[in-house]
Design a protein around this motif. Structure first.
Motif, PDB file in Angstrom:
ATOM      1  N   LEU A 196      25.458   6.972  -8.822  1.00 64.50           N
ATOM      2  CA  LEU A 196      24.307   6.877  -9.725  1.00 64.50           C
ATOM      3  C   LEU A 196      23.004   7.118  -8.960  1.00 64.50           C
ATOM      4  CD1 LEU A 196      23.901   6.305 -12.722  1.00 64.50           C
ATOM      5  CD2 LEU A 196      23.503   3.917 -12.145  1.00 64.50           C
ATOM      6  N   THR A 197      22.933   6.650  -7.732  1.00 60.08           N
ATOM      7  CA  THR A 197      21.754   6.906  -6.908  1.00 60.08           C
ATOM      8  C   THR A 197      21.578   8.399  -6.660  1.00 60.08           C
ATOM      9  OG1 THR A 197      22.050   4.765  -5.807  1.00 60.08           O
ATOM     10  CG2 THR A 197      20.649   6.375  -4.712  1.00 60.08           C
ATOM     11  N   VAL A 198      22.678   9.078  -6.384  1.00 63.00           N
ATOM     12  CA  VAL A 198      22.623  10.529  -6.186  1.00 63.00           C
ATOM     13  C   VAL A 198      22.194  11.232  -7.474  1.00 63.00           C
ATOM     14  CG1 VAL A 198      23.985  12.573  -5.611  1.00 63.00           C
ATOM     15  CG2 VAL A 198      24.367  10.438  -4.364  1.00 63.00           C
ATOM     16  N   LEU A 199      22.674  10.732  -8.613  1.00 65.48           N
ATOM     17  CA  LEU A 199      22.308  11.327  -9.897  1.00 65.48           C
ATOM     18  C   LEU A 199      20.809  11.200 -10.161  1.00 65.48           C
ATOM     19  CD1 LEU A 199      23.221  12.618 -12.574  1.00 65.48           C
ATOM     20  CD2 LEU A 199      23.631  10.321 -13.449  1.00 65.48           C
ATOM     21  N   PHE A 200      20.259  10.033  -9.899  1.00 66.12           N
ATOM     22  CA  PHE A 200      18.821   9.851 -10.097  1.00 66.12           C
ATOM     23  C   PHE A 200      18.014  10.664  -9.084  1.00 66.12           C
ATOM     24  CE2 PHE A 200      19.864   5.653 -12.217  1.00 66.12           C
ATOM     25  CZ  PHE A 200      19.534   6.115 -13.476  1.00 66.12           C
ATOM     26  N   ALA A 201      18.553  10.841  -7.885  1.00 65.92           N
ATOM     27  CA  ALA A 201      17.884  11.709  -6.907  1.00 65.92           C
ATOM     28  C   ALA A 201      17.840  13.148  -7.414  1.00 65.92           C
ATOM     29  CB  ALA A 201      18.605  11.626  -5.564  1.00 65.92           C
ATOM     30  N   ALA A 202      18.904  13.588  -8.094  1.00 63.49           N
ATOM     31  CA  ALA A 202      18.902  14.927  -8.692  1.00 63.49           C
ATOM     32  C   ALA A 202      17.845  15.037  -9.784  1.00 63.49           C
ATOM     33  CB  ALA A 202      20.288  15.248  -9.255  1.00 63.49           C
TER      34      ALA A 202
ATOM     35  N   LEU B 194      15.001  13.404  -9.837  1.00 59.77           N
ATOM     36  CA  LEU B 194      13.734  13.553  -9.120  1.00 59.77           C
ATOM     37  C   LEU B 194      13.529  14.981  -8.638  1.00 59.77           C
ATOM     38  CD1 LEU B 194      13.750  10.263  -6.983  1.00 59.77           C
ATOM     39  CD2 LEU B 194      12.416  10.733  -9.038  1.00 59.77           C
ATOM     40  N   PHE B 195      14.601  15.607  -8.177  1.00 58.29           N
ATOM     41  CA  PHE B 195      14.511  16.990  -7.707  1.00 58.29           C
ATOM     42  C   PHE B 195      14.112  17.939  -8.837  1.00 58.29           C
ATOM     43  CE2 PHE B 195      16.738  21.085  -7.407  1.00 58.29           C
ATOM     44  CZ  PHE B 195      16.116  21.617  -6.296  1.00 58.29           C
ATOM     45  N   PHE B 196      14.795  17.833  -9.978  1.00 56.53           N
ATOM     46  CA  PHE B 196      14.491  18.733 -11.089  1.00 56.53           C
ATOM     47  C   PHE B 196      13.077  18.497 -11.622  1.00 56.53           C
ATOM     48  CE2 PHE B 196      19.174  19.113 -11.406  1.00 56.53           C
ATOM     49  CZ  PHE B 196      19.273  20.491 -11.431  1.00 56.53           C
ATOM     50  N   MET B 197      12.644  17.237 -11.664  1.00 59.50           N
ATOM     51  CA  MET B 197      11.290  16.955 -12.136  1.00 59.50           C
ATOM     52  C   MET B 197      10.245  17.519 -11.183  1.00 59.50           C
ATOM     53  SD  MET B 197      11.296  15.532 -15.014  1.00 59.50           S
ATOM     54  CE  MET B 197      12.790  15.417 -15.986  1.00 59.50           C
ATOM     55  N   ALA B 198      10.489  17.386  -9.893  1.00 64.60           N
ATOM     56  CA  ALA B 198       9.552  17.935  -8.918  1.00 64.60           C
ATOM     57  C   ALA B 198       9.493  19.458  -8.992  1.00 64.60           C
ATOM     58  CB  ALA B 198       9.942  17.482  -7.510  1.00 64.60           C
ATOM     59  N   MET B 199      10.635  20.101  -9.165  1.00 66.56           N
ATOM     60  CA  MET B 199      10.669  21.559  -9.266  1.00 66.56           C
ATOM     61  C   MET B 199      10.005  22.045 -10.552  1.00 66.56           C
ATOM     62  SD  MET B 199      11.896  22.734  -6.538  1.00 66.56           S
ATOM     63  CE  MET B 199      12.068  24.444  -7.085  1.00 66.56           C
ATOM     64  N   ALA B 200      10.109  21.251 -11.612  1.00 67.34           N
ATOM     65  CA  ALA B 200       9.479  21.653 -12.876  1.00 67.34           C
ATOM     66  C   ALA B 200       7.965  21.749 -12.739  1.00 67.34           C
ATOM     67  CB  ALA B 200       9.842  20.663 -13.975  1.00 67.34           C
ATOM     68  N   GLY B 201       7.388  20.967 -11.859  1.00 65.81           N
ATOM     69  CA  GLY B 201       5.949  21.033 -11.659  1.00 65.81           C
ATOM     70  C   GLY B 201       5.511  22.086 -10.667  1.00 65.81           C
ATOM     71  N   ARG B 202       6.450  22.761 -10.023  1.00 65.05           N
ATOM     72  CA  ARG B 202       6.107  23.752  -9.005  1.00 65.05           C
ATOM     73  C   ARG B 202       6.312  25.197  -9.448  1.00 65.05           C
ATOM     74  NH1 ARG B 202       5.168  21.992  -3.894  1.00 65.05           N
ATOM     75  NH2 ARG B 202       5.438  19.743  -3.506  1.00 65.05           N
ATOM     76  N   VAL B 203       7.306  25.429 -10.292  1.00 69.12           N
ATOM     77  CA  VAL B 203       7.534  26.806 -10.729  1.00 69.12           C
ATOM     78  C   VAL B 203       6.428  27.239 -11.681  1.00 69.12           C
ATOM     79  CG1 VAL B 203      10.015  26.586 -10.444  1.00 69.12           C
ATOM     80  CG2 VAL B 203       8.990  26.050 -12.645  1.00 69.12           C
ATOM     81  N   ARG B 204       6.222  28.541 -11.813  1.00 69.34           N
ATOM     82  CA  ARG B 204       5.129  29.056 -12.637  1.00 69.34           C
ATOM     83  C   ARG B 204       5.574  29.465 -14.031  1.00 69.34           C
ATOM     84  NH1 ARG B 204       1.502  32.812  -8.479  1.00 69.34           N
ATOM     85  NH2 ARG B 204       1.007  31.100  -6.997  1.00 69.34           N
ATOM     86  N   GLY B 205       6.783  29.940 -14.146  1.00 71.47           N
ATOM     87  CA  GLY B 205       7.246  30.397 -15.450  1.00 71.47           C
ATOM     88  C   GLY B 205       7.391  29.239 -16.429  1.00 71.47           C
ATOM     89  N   ARG B 206       6.813  29.402 -17.618  1.00 74.68           N
ATOM     90  CA  ARG B 206       6.880  28.337 -18.611  1.00 74.68           C
ATOM     91  C   ARG B 206       8.310  28.054 -19.034  1.00 74.68           C
ATOM     92  NH1 ARG B 206       3.419  24.719 -19.174  1.00 74.68           N
ATOM     93  NH2 ARG B 206       1.759  26.274 -19.292  1.00 74.68           N
ATOM     94  N   ARG B 207       9.128  29.088 -19.196  1.00 78.79           N
ATOM     95  CA  ARG B 207      10.519  28.894 -19.580  1.00 78.79           C
ATOM     96  C   ARG B 207      11.296  28.146 -18.493  1.00 78.79           C
ATOM     97  NH1 ARG B 207      13.669  31.485 -23.278  1.00 78.79           N
ATOM     98  NH2 ARG B 207      12.041  33.038 -23.611  1.00 78.79           N
ATOM     99  N   SER B 208      11.046  28.535 -17.253  1.00 82.78           N
ATOM    100  CA  SER B 208      11.732  27.855 -16.149  1.00 82.78           C
ATOM    101  C   SER B 208      11.324  26.389 -16.054  1.00 82.78           C
ATOM    102  CB  SER B 208      11.419  28.562 -14.825  1.00 82.78           C
ATOM    103  OG  SER B 208      11.870  29.901 -14.849  1.00 82.78           O
ATOM    104  N   GLN B 209      10.058  26.119 -16.317  1.00 81.79           N
ATOM    105  CA  GLN B 209       9.606  24.737 -16.294  1.00 81.79           C
ATOM    106  C   GLN B 209      10.328  23.885 -17.336  1.00 81.79           C
ATOM    107  OE1 GLN B 209       5.363  25.043 -16.842  1.00 81.79           O
ATOM    108  NE2 GLN B 209       4.955  25.286 -14.645  1.00 81.79           N
ATOM    109  N   TRP B 210      10.455  24.429 -18.550  1.00 84.33           N
ATOM    110  CA  TRP B 210      11.121  23.674 -19.610  1.00 84.33           C
ATOM    111  C   TRP B 210      12.614  23.501 -19.334  1.00 84.33           C
ATOM    112  CZ3 TRP B 210       8.826  20.535 -22.643  1.00 84.33           C
ATOM    113  CH2 TRP B 210       7.522  20.768 -23.081  1.00 84.33           C
TER     114      TRP B 210
END
Length: 239
Positions: free
Chosen positions: A191-197, A199-215
């Protein structure tokens, strides 16, 4: 009377003030509009999910550590109880060996016709040999069809052997509990690894530029977060 140049300056100042006021109003309206845009909503959701997931990640790691400690304690208790069972079993074997020696001497005395020696030995039979010997004689003794010896009688029960059996049963229970605690610790680690994943996806959503990729990244993180929270509600807690 004011000159025409002064009137011109006042008109110019009034125009500048009007433009400045309208510019400030436009900036504030722009900020409000930015907050209402899909990008602003995405940023707000991302921040909230990151905050909640960070707390849940720490909680899951804490639970994994607690259940790991409980597993170690249970394994230690199972080991010490096994030692206790072995000690009681050894004591029971030693007592039974002494009883067998006494009873064998009685058999030899009976075979040699030494009645007084046989009676002397019987009077000094310790429990539970004394009770089992009487029951064995009542059941037929050395006659055909009778039990082989007093040690085969139901009344021959050594307390140390009972204690050994009880300790062995407790050890088995603690060992099973240790295995269960180990699995629970592993579940919280996953479960800790799952929540770490998440965090990863949320952080990447704020870094990519494409609106579709963010969503897409945001949606993936939200799904994983929902799965993790559902699992978290079903897992036992240890405080």
């Amino acid at each position: 009377m004011r000159s025409a140049s002064e009137d011109g300056v006042q008109v110019a100042d009034g125009g500048s003030g009007s433009r400045s006021g309208s510019g400030d109003t436009g900036t504030a309206a722009g900020r409000d509009a930015a907050r209402d845009t899909p990008g602003g909503v995405m940023e707000l959701v991302t921040v909230l999910v990151l905050a909640v997931t960070t707390i849940l990640t720490a909680w899951s790691a804490f639970q994994a550590s607690k259940w790991g400690g409980a597993m170690s304690i249970a394994f230690s208790e199972a080991s010490s109880t096994r030692i206790e069972a072995a000690r009681s079993e050894a004591t029971a074997n030693a007592r039974q060996s002494n009883h067998i020696g006494l009873w064998t001497q009685w058999v030899a005395a009976e075979g040699a016709g030494e009645v007084q020696l046989g009676e002397f030995l019987v009077e000094r039979f310790p429990e539970p040999l004394s009770s089992a010997h009487r029951d064995w004689l009542a059941a037929g003794g050395a006659s055909e069809g009778a039990p082989d010896s007093p040690f085969a009688m139901a009344s021959y029960v050594l307390p140390e052997r009972l204690a050994a059996a009880a300790a062995d049963e407790r050890a088995s229970g603690r060992f099973e509990a240790a295995l269960v605690n180990n699995q629970r610790s592993d579940n919280y680690t996953v479960l800790t690894v799952l929540f770490a994943a998440v965090l990863f996806f949320m952080a990447m959503a704020g870094r990519v530029r494409g609106r579709r990729s963010q969503w897409v990244l945001l949606g993936t993180g939200l799904v994983l977060a929902a799965v993790g929270m559902t699992l978290l509600t079903t897992f036992p807690k240890l405080v």
